[in-house]
Design a protein around this motif. Sequence first.
Motif, PDB file in Angstrom:
ATOM      1  N   ALA A 137     -11.091  18.545  29.881  1.00 45.07           N
ATOM      2  CA  ALA A 137     -10.379  17.349  29.667  1.00 45.07           C
ATOM      3  C   ALA A 137      -9.813  17.477  28.299  1.00 45.07           C
ATOM      4  CB  ALA A 137     -11.639  16.362  29.108  1.00 45.07           C
ATOM      5  N   LYS A 138      -8.661  16.985  28.142  1.00 41.41           N
ATOM      6  CA  LYS A 138      -7.651  17.054  26.902  1.00 41.41           C
ATOM      7  C   LYS A 138      -7.709  16.061  26.151  1.00 41.41           C
ATOM      8  CE  LYS A 138      -5.251  21.045  28.952  1.00 41.41           C
ATOM      9  NZ  LYS A 138      -4.089  21.491  29.469  1.00 41.41           N
ATOM     10  N   ALA A 139      -8.395  15.879  24.956  1.00 39.74           N
ATOM     11  CA  ALA A 139      -8.121  14.693  23.997  1.00 39.74           C
ATOM     12  C   ALA A 139      -7.184  15.019  22.907  1.00 39.74           C
ATOM     13  CB  ALA A 139      -9.364  14.382  23.227  1.00 39.74           C
ATOM     14  N   THR A 140      -6.027  14.069  22.925  1.00 38.90           N
ATOM     15  CA  THR A 140      -5.186  14.460  21.857  1.00 38.90           C
ATOM     16  C   THR A 140      -5.490  13.605  20.766  1.00 38.90           C
ATOM     17  OG1 THR A 140      -3.613  15.108  23.521  1.00 38.90           O
ATOM     18  CG2 THR A 140      -2.758  14.307  21.469  1.00 38.90           C
ATOM     19  N   LEU A 141      -5.998  13.935  19.623  1.00 34.27           N
ATOM     20  CA  LEU A 141      -5.899  13.372  18.432  1.00 34.27           C
ATOM     21  C   LEU A 141      -4.726  13.082  17.725  1.00 34.27           C
ATOM     22  CD1 LEU A 141      -9.693  14.812  17.432  1.00 34.27           C
ATOM     23  CD2 LEU A 141      -9.047  12.651  18.413  1.00 34.27           C
ATOM     24  N   GLU A 142      -4.592  11.982  17.174  1.00 32.01           N
ATOM     25  CA  GLU A 142      -3.046  11.951  16.099  1.00 32.01           C
ATOM     26  C   GLU A 142      -3.832  11.693  14.803  1.00 32.01           C
ATOM     27  OE1 GLU A 142      -0.757   9.033  17.747  1.00 32.01           O
ATOM     28  OE2 GLU A 142      -0.315  10.082  19.589  1.00 32.01           O
ATOM     29  N   ILE A 143      -3.332  12.812  14.090  1.00 31.88           N
ATOM     30  CA  ILE A 143      -3.706  12.860  12.676  1.00 31.88           C
ATOM     31  C   ILE A 143      -2.682  12.385  11.653  1.00 31.88           C
ATOM     32  CG2 ILE A 143      -4.966  14.131  10.802  1.00 31.88           C
ATOM     33  CD1 ILE A 143      -6.504  14.493  13.232  1.00 31.88           C
ATOM     34  N   GLN A 151     -15.526   7.189  12.804  1.00 34.92           N
ATOM     35  CA  GLN A 151     -15.210   7.628  14.274  1.00 34.92           C
ATOM     36  C   GLN A 151     -13.764   8.076  14.337  1.00 34.92           C
ATOM     37  OE1 GLN A 151     -17.204   5.039  17.118  1.00 34.92           O
ATOM     38  NE2 GLN A 151     -18.628   6.512  17.250  1.00 34.92           N
ATOM     39  N   LEU A 152     -13.585   9.255  14.913  1.00 35.80           N
ATOM     40  CA  LEU A 152     -12.104   9.731  15.205  1.00 35.80           C
ATOM     41  C   LEU A 152     -12.256   9.307  16.740  1.00 35.80           C
ATOM     42  CD1 LEU A 152      -9.906  11.027  13.800  1.00 35.80           C
ATOM     43  CD2 LEU A 152     -11.045  13.450  14.500  1.00 35.80           C
ATOM     44  N   ARG A 153     -11.212   8.415  17.114  1.00 32.76           N
ATOM     45  CA  ARG A 153     -11.265   8.272  18.541  1.00 32.76           C
ATOM     46  C   ARG A 153      -9.931   8.450  19.330  1.00 32.76           C
ATOM     47  NH1 ARG A 153     -13.985   4.366  20.155  1.00 32.76           N
ATOM     48  NH2 ARG A 153     -15.646   3.383  19.149  1.00 32.76           N
ATOM     49  N   THR A 154     -10.102   8.466  20.404  1.00 33.86           N
ATOM     50  CA  THR A 154      -8.650   8.600  21.455  1.00 33.86           C
ATOM     51  C   THR A 154      -9.317   8.360  22.869  1.00 33.86           C
ATOM     52  OG1 THR A 154      -6.807   9.941  21.935  1.00 33.86           O
ATOM     53  CG2 THR A 154      -9.058  11.226  21.755  1.00 33.86           C
ATOM     54  N   GLY A 155      -8.185   8.118  23.660  1.00 38.76           N
ATOM     55  CA  GLY A 155      -8.421   8.163  24.980  1.00 38.76           C
ATOM     56  C   GLY A 155      -8.452   9.453  25.838  1.00 38.76           C
ATOM     57  N   LEU A 156      -8.739   9.336  27.186  1.00 35.44           N
ATOM     58  CA  LEU A 156      -8.746  10.450  27.803  1.00 35.44           C
ATOM     59  C   LEU A 156      -7.817  10.430  28.990  1.00 35.44           C
ATOM     60  CD1 LEU A 156     -12.523  11.735  28.347  1.00 35.44           C
ATOM     61  CD2 LEU A 156     -10.711  12.642  26.969  1.00 35.44           C
TER      62      LEU A 156
END
Lengths: 233, 233
Positions: free
Chosen positions: A77-83, A228-233
């Motif tokens: 699974a690659k979760a791309t977090l946008e900081i 919480q740091l969230r993102t989609g998958l």
Amino acid sequence: MTPSSFRTWQSVQAEVLRRIHARDWKPGDLIPNEADLAVEFGCARATVNRALRAVAETGLLDRRRKAGTRVAAQPVAKATLEIAVIRHEVEARGDTYDHLLIERHYLTPPLAISGAMRTGSTEKLLHVRALHLAEGAPYALENRWINMRVVPEAMNEPFDRVSANEWLLQHAAYTHGDIAFSAIQANGADADSLGIAENSAVLAIDRLTWNREASVTKVQLLFTPGYQLRTGL
Amino acid sequence: MTPSSFRTWQSVQAEVLRRIHARDWKPGDLIPNEADLAVEFGCARATVNRALRAVAETGLLDRRRKAGTRVAAQPVAKATLEIAVIRHEVEARGDTYDHLLIERHYLTPPLAISGAMRTGSTEKLLHVRALHLAEGAPYALENRWINMRVVPEAMNEPFDRVSANEWLLQHAAYTHGDIAFSAIQANGADADSLGIAENSAVLAIDRLTWNREASVTKVQLLFTPGYQLRTGL
DNA sequence: TATATCTTTATGTGCATACATAATAATCTG
DNA sequence: CAGATTATTATGTATGCACATAAAGATATA
């Protein structure tokens, strides 16, 4: 079977995903080659290529020259977090943003810092501690070291109006960097700044960026409990 | 000025990045259009397009039809975290992996769970708690709920040999999902399972995956203190 | 003047073709 | 038969062309 027509790469991608989700193509399976799929879908091979490449980027397909394309057996699974800049992050939630400079010194850093940043052990760096506020309440605590050899203009920057977080993005480019996420217990000073109990669990983001061979800045962000740091998958 | 030749999209990408890093093209600047760059680089527009698209994906360029391509004023750093099967993560570090099933029950979940998973408030779900070990020491604690309506085969799976973490990837596809990272204080039971002091700060990864309209599984992973999730930028 | 419509322009995409490249499979050779 | 060589094949990518599409800007209209 009509030679159904998937003419855009997005529609081909959707069909490929459908087949994977429907387990028409199972994990580990070798799928038809691009040329065959192009014929089946009634489009050019380049279109299939674009679609498969996109799916492969998500980790759902493994592609190798000559060996062909197969459905990933155990997709990573690659979760791309946008900081983003913290001000933008806060404002995106509809909150008012504020920023408070706690301290700003030009001094010789601890060895752990100069070691990680590969600066001389006696070389001075700019140290900035600041608090980011959302709706007047502490949001994140920034603890930053800046390599003045790489960003000398920072010396004239007070960082009271514009946060170092934001200023650096505008004034210092980086070629690469590392980022790490962890949970730590807030120590006395940090807990104090954040207005929380000592030893509270806080999410820490540690970032170290480089410009070619030289470190630009090393920063730790501590977020108030509950963040919480969230993102989609 | 020789019409220097950048014939591959990678070399065009490298040159574009070089110009951005060298501040030849500064944040906010509008860069030449694809056609002009193609002439300058001595390649086809498609090649320039491929390169610029790749850079735009990293957030360093903003592209809009008609408006053109400009260097991002405040680039949003995109950190791609690869969430692999825990066994692979542990083995990749050269450690021996082990897995311990703590409990496995088929029961009605708390409302917070059935609510998030959008299952009926009285519908039973499979609940699995398990410990992942690296070199014999606790590595991560898995707390998982599985929607049996979507993955009925899980009923016959003991999850003692193969972890639910791994089994589900092989046997249940998902179309999308959410993931959240946070820091929490380990409660009594969790701290106990992980062999750490109560209220220690642990990194939590909460994941909820879906297949079309139905939730597949909701899982929380708690990592032992000191754990860092790392990636490049 | 405010609003609607057309024009222009830069990116987005599709296609056919050609060749490059990596890696497997087949074949040759000692 | 082991090891080196060659052929084959699927993906990777460059090119020129055409047309689609979004959005900014210009123009026309009420």
